[in-house]
Motif scaffolding. Structure first.
Motif, PDB file in Angstrom:
ATOM      1  N   ARG A  77      36.572  46.059  43.165  1.00 45.08           N
ATOM      2  CA  ARG A  77      35.886  45.493  44.336  1.00 45.08           C
ATOM      3  C   ARG A  77      35.146  44.201  44.006  1.00 45.08           C
ATOM      4  NH1 ARG A  77      33.551  50.898  45.631  1.00 45.08           N
ATOM      5  NH2 ARG A  77      35.356  51.978  46.444  1.00 45.08           N
ATOM      6  N   GLN A  78      34.857  43.971  42.733  1.00 41.40           N
ATOM      7  CA  GLN A  78      34.136  42.764  42.320  1.00 41.40           C
ATOM      8  C   GLN A  78      35.066  41.567  42.112  1.00 41.40           C
ATOM      9  OE1 GLN A  78      30.793  43.107  42.426  1.00 41.40           O
ATOM     10  NE2 GLN A  78      31.335  45.204  42.990  1.00 41.40           N
ATOM     11  N   ARG A  80      37.994  38.713  42.840  1.00 33.65           N
ATOM     12  CA  ARG A  80      38.511  37.871  43.918  1.00 33.65           C
ATOM     13  C   ARG A  80      39.538  36.889  43.352  1.00 33.65           C
ATOM     14  NH1 ARG A  80      36.222  41.221  46.096  1.00 33.65           N
ATOM     15  NH2 ARG A  80      34.393  41.211  47.396  1.00 33.65           N
ATOM     16  N   PRO A  81      40.528  36.505  44.148  1.00 30.69           N
ATOM     17  CA  PRO A  81      41.454  35.466  43.687  1.00 30.69           C
ATOM     18  C   PRO A  81      40.672  34.219  43.267  1.00 30.69           C
ATOM     19  CG  PRO A  81      42.279  36.479  45.697  1.00 30.69           C
ATOM     20  CD  PRO A  81      40.877  37.004  45.484  1.00 30.69           C
ATOM     21  N   GLY A  83      38.760  34.075  40.690  1.00 34.45           N
ATOM     22  CA  GLY A  83      37.549  34.473  39.971  1.00 34.45           C
ATOM     23  C   GLY A  83      37.713  34.402  38.455  1.00 34.45           C
ATOM     24  N   ALA A 102      44.314  40.761  39.889  1.00 32.17           N
ATOM     25  CA  ALA A 102      43.402  40.532  41.019  1.00 32.17           C
ATOM     26  C   ALA A 102      42.962  39.072  41.145  1.00 32.17           C
ATOM     27  CB  ALA A 102      42.182  41.429  40.890  1.00 32.17           C
ATOM     28  N   VAL A 103      42.669  38.393  40.043  1.00 35.98           N
ATOM     29  CA  VAL A 103      42.203  37.003  40.132  1.00 35.98           C
ATOM     30  C   VAL A 103      43.364  36.037  40.316  1.00 35.98           C
ATOM     31  CG1 VAL A 103      40.118  37.488  38.788  1.00 35.98           C
ATOM     32  CG2 VAL A 103      42.126  36.494  37.633  1.00 35.98           C
TER      33      VAL A 103
END
Length: 174
Positions: A77-78, A80-81, A83, A102-103
């Motif tokens: 949940r922490q 982000r693309p 990140g 995820a990033v």
């Protein structure tokens, strides 16, 4: 690159991933030998990894798709693309692989792993997925500068992520 999991492992993995909470009790009877390429669960990116069933963490991820699901969910949940993530004590790279997916290619992941055996697996896992946004370093992090002796895991231990720093008695030469 290693081969795909044998059909028996794939069948058991499919069954265990469909079970509710009781899957972790069923995992106790899962095979503890074998080495092949497996994947993280699709909902966390589905990255490939070098699965060694004699390693507790690798075995759990192979059969359930996740490691410590509540921790995985909070971590995910922490992200982000685009990140940036730092994985300190990356082991074979579970959280590194999750973070890299995820990033995405516009993000950055830095993974530190001091144990040379785990580092080799980490680097292989990153390479096998083509994650160019990941930088792997064979290093440890500390609040102090200096050198210490790392006592890695024993090959007969199931948890390959457990390591410690040698005490004075262990560093002494006979």
């Amino acid at each position: 690159m290693r081969t795909e999991a044998p059909w028996r492992i794939r069948a058991l993995r499919g069954l265990l991933r469909r079970l509710p909470r009781g899957r972790y009790r069923a995992l106790a009877s899962a095979p503890r030998e074998g080495r092949f390429t497996a994947r993280l669960a699709a909902e966390i990116g589905g990255a490939m990894f070098d699965c060694d069933l004699s390693d507790l963490l690798s075995r759990e991820v192979c059969f359930t798709g996740l490691y410590e699901p509540p921790v995985t969910r909070v971590f995910q949940r922490q992200l982000r693309p685009g990140g940036t993530v730092m994985d300190v004590g990356a082991n074979w790279g579970y959280f590194t692989l999750l973070a890299a997916a995820a990033v995405g290619p516009s993000g950055a992941v830095v993974s530190l792993e001091p144990d040379p055996r785990q580092f080799d697996t980490l680097a292989r896992n990153v390479e096998m997925n083509g994650f160019t946004q990941v930088k792997t370093l064979r290093a440890a992090a500390s609040a102090w500068s200096g050198r210490v002796t790392l006592l890695g895991y024993s090959d007969d231990e199931e948890n390959r992520g457990v390591t410690r720093i040698a005490g004075a008695a262990e560093r002494a030469t006979p």
